[in-house]
Design an enzyme around this catalytic site. Structure first.
Site: not given
Ligand code: DOR
Ligand code: ZN
Ligand code: ZN
Length: 446
Positions: A61, A63, A237, A310
């Site tokens: 997970h 980004h 999460h 995450d």
């Molecule tokens: O905290 C988060 N950040 N939750 C999400 O679902 C999106 C993510 C983001 O892309 O910044």
């Molecule tokens: Zn995420």
């Molecule tokens: Zn998320």
């Protein structure tokens, strides 16, 4: 015969045990595991000096951003952060600019990434507008689909159960997992509007809007659909006791679902969030202590399959801007997840076997990443080398990520990744990135 690399004096986690051994590595694969005397000749030999070696860790997970969000993170900075954190494979989330939700966007992302990445990268796609595109996206190599339920990010109408069922059906047929961000949009938006109208714009209001019930409602809605099509749903999460219990109840019945939690949901409570402030704001948010305890029980009982970061980097200004509703949610986690988990090992709350399962074995199994997750002959030579006794403080200003903040900044930790090998190449050594961009590989679903 001479091989590319021999690693000797390792204490490696193999077949559920920590064993003294050496590795012969050739053309990116583990050719042989055995005693040093049995190793073939090698171009390069590295003495691991009895450091702990785990299978290369997989963060499912992440980004990575890039493209229109490259000011927050790009493929290079994000994968150097991974390597620095002892992570050898990441799965990239689709809420990008443009959103990864069609063949062209996915292809473009893969092409951009190829030359820049230092660890292996697989890609999620959001569901497209037309269901007929789903199979094409899979053929292009997407590893999994992502369903964001807090608002519509992809092309699929998330308010429509019949549309979800149809999309789930196609993914099921193609044997591709679906990762779900479970927060119920309608409940969430309604609460958010109510607080905004009442001029409640602080962290407390955010926590009430993103309530525990908002998570449980979305989890239960998806579970109901899963029962109709047998889709492999992976819950991202998980943050609440109720959400976890609903998942566990279905797992006990053999429903094919899996779940993950994150270090912040395990280690930060709402009290700490209020002390740290909006820098620690995430979606779903961290919870009261009872939920942290429930998540730890979920880990100890084996109900939680995966720990993922995450990693959601933003510019620091975006974390402080305006009211709580304008704050960009998310924290970088690639460089803190492993040290935090190793600290729990040193505290006796977690075992090395559990780290290997949560961060390598189960991620590889759940997302069907072949030849990864274990230290085995024939498998990819992805290895995470750890100094379990290294004591230091997390220093977000030194992150390789562009996001130089962390809710864990200045925290004392014990245990550190000191070398990261990706496809047989030494990518990170003692915090320094020493490989060239492009040493990571794109993972395509076959
Ligand atoms: O905290 C988060 N950040 N939750 C999400 O679902 C999106 C993510 C983001 O892309 O910044
Ligand atoms: Zn995420
Ligand atoms: Zn998320």
């Amino acid at each position: 015969m001479s091989v590319d690399l021999v690693l000797c004096n390792a204490k490696a986690y193999i077949d559920k045990q920590i064993v003294d051994c050496s590795f012969a590595i050739n053309e990116g694969r583990i050719l042989k595991i055995g005693k040093e005397a049995t190793m073939p000749k090698a171009e390069t030999k590295i003495d691991l000096k009895n450091l702990l070696v785990l299978p290369g860790l997989i963060d499912v997970h992440v980004h990575l951003r890039d493209e229109g969000k490259a000011y927050k993170e790009d493929f290079y900075s994000g994968t150097t952060a991974a390597a620095a954190g002892g992570i050898t494979t990441v799965l990239d989330m689709p809420n990008n600019n443009p959103v990864t939700m069609n063949v062209a966007a996915l292809k473009n992302r893969m092409e951009k990434a190829e030359k820049k990445i230092l660890v292996n990268v697989g890609f999620y796609s959001e569901f497209p507008k037309k269901n007929s595109e789903i199979e094409k996206i899979i053929a292009e190599g997407a590893v999994a689909f992502k369903l964001f339920m807090a608002e519509q990010v992809g092309g699929l109408n998330i308010d429509d159960d019949a549309a979800l069922l149809e999309a789930f059906g196609i993914a099921t047929k193609m044997k591709v997992p679906i990762a779900v961000h479970a927060e119920d949009k309608l409940t969430l938006k309604e609460a958010e509007q109510k607080f905004k109208r009442a001029n409640c714009n602080d962290i407390d209001a955010f926590l009430k809007a993103h309530s525990e019930g908002v998570e449980a409602k979305a989890v239960k809605r998806v579970l109901n659909l899963v029962k109709q099509v047998g889709t492999h749903i992976h819950f991202c999460h998980v943050s609440t006791e109720d959400g976890l219990n609903a998942i566990v109840d279905e797992k006990k019945k053999g429903v094919p679902i899996t779940c993950e939690t994150t270090p912040h949901h395990l280690l930060i409570s709402t009290d700490e969030l209020k002390r740290i402030g909006t820098l620690a704001l995430t979606m779903p948010p961290v919870r009261e202590k009872q939920h942290l305890t429930a998540l730890w029980n979920g880990i100890k009982n084996g109900w939680i399959d995966i720990v993922a970061s995450d990693h959601a980097p933003h510019a620091v200004e975006e974390k402080k801007a305006g009211t709580v509703w304008d704050v960009k949610v998310g924290v970088p986690g690639l460089e803190t997840t492993l040290p935090l988990m190793l600290t729990e090992v040193n505290r006796g709350r977690l075992s090395i076997a559990e780290i290997a399962s949560l961060m390598a074995e189960r991620p590889a199994e759940v997302f069907k990443l072949t030849n990864k997750g274990y230290l085995k002959e024939g498998y990819n030579a992805d290895l995470t080398v750890i100094d379990l006794n290294k004591k230091y403080r997390i220093d977000a200003s030194k992150f390789h990520s562009k996001a130089k903040y962390s809710p864990f900044d200045k925290l004392a930790v014990e245990g550190k990744p000191v070398k990261t090998f990706v496809n047989g190449q030494l990518v990170m050594e003692d915090e320094e990135i020493i490989a060239n961009p492009g040493s990571g590989q794109i993972i395509r679903r076959e």
